[in-house]
Design an enzyme around this catalytic site. Structure first.
Site, PDB file in Angstrom:
ATOM      1  N   GLN A   1       3.206  10.009   1.403  1.00  0.00           N
ATOM      2  CA  GLN A   1       4.500   9.306   1.419  1.00  0.00           C
ATOM      3  C   GLN A   1       5.380   9.673   0.230  1.00  0.00           C
ATOM      4  O   GLN A   1       6.587   9.440   0.265  1.00  0.00           O
ATOM      5  CB  GLN A   1       4.291   7.790   1.423  1.00  0.00           C
ATOM      6  CG  GLN A   1       3.685   7.272   2.714  1.00  0.00           C
ATOM      7  CD  GLN A   1       3.567   5.766   2.673  1.00  0.00           C
ATOM      8  OE1 GLN A   1       2.575   5.239   2.175  1.00  0.00           O
ATOM      9  NE2 GLN A   1       4.575   5.077   3.172  1.00  0.00           N
TER      10      GLN A   1
ATOM     11  N   CYS B   1       6.317  -0.202   7.108  1.00  0.00           N
ATOM     12  CA  CYS B   1       5.921   0.977   6.326  1.00  0.00           C
ATOM     13  C   CYS B   1       7.113   1.422   5.494  1.00  0.00           C
ATOM     14  O   CYS B   1       8.235   1.465   6.003  1.00  0.00           O
ATOM     15  CB  CYS B   1       5.501   2.086   7.289  1.00  0.00           C
ATOM     16  SG  CYS B   1       4.989   3.599   6.465  1.00  0.00           S
ATOM     17  N   LEU B   2       6.872   1.765   4.231  1.00  0.00           N
ATOM     18  CA  LEU B   2       7.969   2.214   3.368  1.00  0.00           C
ATOM     19  C   LEU B   2       8.591   3.514   3.881  1.00  0.00           C
ATOM     20  O   LEU B   2       9.744   3.806   3.566  1.00  0.00           O
ATOM     21  CB  LEU B   2       7.465   2.411   1.927  1.00  0.00           C
ATOM     22  CG  LEU B   2       6.994   1.129   1.214  1.00  0.00           C
ATOM     23  CD1 LEU B   2       6.367   1.466  -0.128  1.00  0.00           C
ATOM     24  CD2 LEU B   2       8.143   0.137   1.043  1.00  0.00           C
TER      25      LEU B   2
ATOM     26  N   HIS C   1      -2.188   7.323   7.199  1.00  0.00           N
ATOM     27  CA  HIS C   1      -1.214   8.216   6.541  1.00  0.00           C
ATOM     28  C   HIS C   1      -1.889   9.511   6.096  1.00  0.00           C
ATOM     29  O   HIS C   1      -1.284  10.589   6.166  1.00  0.00           O
ATOM     30  CB  HIS C   1      -0.623   7.544   5.296  1.00  0.00           C
ATOM     31  CG  HIS C   1       0.568   6.669   5.567  1.00  0.00           C
ATOM     32  ND1 HIS C   1       1.728   7.151   6.126  1.00  0.00           N
ATOM     33  CD2 HIS C   1       0.784   5.354   5.328  1.00  0.00           C
ATOM     34  CE1 HIS C   1       2.611   6.151   6.224  1.00  0.00           C
ATOM     35  NE2 HIS C   1       2.052   5.045   5.754  1.00  0.00           N
TER      36      HIS C   1
ATOM     37  N   GLY D   1       0.844  -1.188   0.000  1.00  0.00           N
ATOM     38  CA  GLY D   1       0.000   0.000   0.000  1.00  0.00           C
ATOM     39  C   GLY D   1       0.877   1.234   0.000  1.00  0.00           C
ATOM     40  O   GLY D   1       2.045   1.180   0.398  1.00  0.00           O
TER      41      GLY D   1
ATOM     42  N   HIS E   1      -4.054   1.316   7.836  1.00  0.00           N
ATOM     43  CA  HIS E   1      -2.698   1.890   7.875  1.00  0.00           C
ATOM     44  C   HIS E   1      -2.585   3.035   6.858  1.00  0.00           C
ATOM     45  O   HIS E   1      -2.054   4.108   7.173  1.00  0.00           O
ATOM     46  CB  HIS E   1      -1.694   0.762   7.576  1.00  0.00           C
ATOM     47  CG  HIS E   1      -0.264   1.180   7.461  1.00  0.00           C
ATOM     48  ND1 HIS E   1       0.722   0.672   8.265  1.00  0.00           N
ATOM     49  CD2 HIS E   1       0.363   2.028   6.607  1.00  0.00           C
ATOM     50  CE1 HIS E   1       1.888   1.201   7.924  1.00  0.00           C
ATOM     51  NE2 HIS E   1       1.702   2.025   6.919  1.00  0.00           N
ATOM     52  N   GLU E   2      -3.100   2.809   5.650  1.00  0.00           N
ATOM     53  CA  GLU E   2      -2.975   3.831   4.592  1.00  0.00           C
ATOM     54  C   GLU E   2      -3.853   5.044   4.893  1.00  0.00           C
ATOM     55  O   GLU E   2      -3.440   6.187   4.647  1.00  0.00           O
ATOM     56  CB  GLU E   2      -3.319   3.247   3.216  1.00  0.00           C
ATOM     57  CG  GLU E   2      -2.457   2.069   2.773  1.00  0.00           C
ATOM     58  CD  GLU E   2      -0.962   2.284   2.905  1.00  0.00           C
ATOM     59  OE1 GLU E   2      -0.497   3.440   2.808  1.00  0.00           O
ATOM     60  OE2 GLU E   2      -0.243   1.298   3.137  1.00  0.00           O
TER      61      GLU E   2
HETATM   62 NI    NI Z   1       2.925   3.146   5.654  1.00  0.00          NI
END
Ligand code: NI
Length: 180
Positions: free
Chosen positions: A51, A105-106, A151, A46, A147-148
């Protein structure tokens, strides 16, 4: 399509509340495609627009419906649609039951923690064609979409941990970054 650079915590853009999208034009469609390509290039499941430095309520997710929070396939369940493009997503209902998933998470590279969230959520969103949809998410899809959406509200998965643990993971992520 373009592979975009992913911002790493504690970048302040990751902490801003993203703006709703007023109109789905070509620039939003290109953003979705670029985000999809970036997510695949980074082996993510995701990605939310903040991000990649775009403070808009846009996310992409690529998770089949039949994968459990531990990554195991669930027998007897179809994979369903696994690629989602969401604009202005909103959680409209959630279950009283909870599920715990090891999240990463990236934007906090190579750091993981067990996070407990509602097991099922119902999300209303606009898709890439401008259609308003409502969808029920379970298992890994549910953890990922929550989670997304976090963000988009300036929240990271490490915020569910103690301040000490959170700061430690963000520090470790910074070290990983400098080793790349
Ligand atoms: Ni993330």
């Amino acid at each position: 399509m373009t592979i975009l650079t992913i911002l790493i915590a504690p970048n302040p853009i990751l902490r801003k509340k993203a703006q709703p999208v007023a109109m789905i034009d070509e620039s939003i469609k290109k953003l979705l495609k670029d985000m999809e390509e970036t997510m695949h290039a980074e082996n993510g499941i995701g990605l939310a627009a903040p991000q990649i430095g775009v403070s808009k309520q846009v996310l992409v997710m690529n998770v089949p419906a039949n994968v459990d929070v531990d990554g195991e396939l669930i027998e007897g369940l179809s994979a369903g649609p696994d690629l989602f493009f969401m604009i202005n997503p909103e959680i409209i209902n959630k279950s009283d039951e909870f599920a715990t998933c090891q999240e990463g998470c990236l934007s906090v590279p190579k750091q993981y923690a067990e996070i407990t969230r509602p097991a099922t959520v119902w999300v209303r969103y606009i898709d890439e064609n401008g259609e308003i949809l409502e969808h029920e998410f379970n298992y890994l899809q549910s953890a990922c979409v929550q989670h997304e959406i976090d963000h988009l509200n300036g929240k990271l998965f490490v915020d569910y941990l103690s301040t000490m643990k959170r700061d430690m993971l963000i520090r470790k992520a910074q070290k990983v970054l400098h080793q790349l």
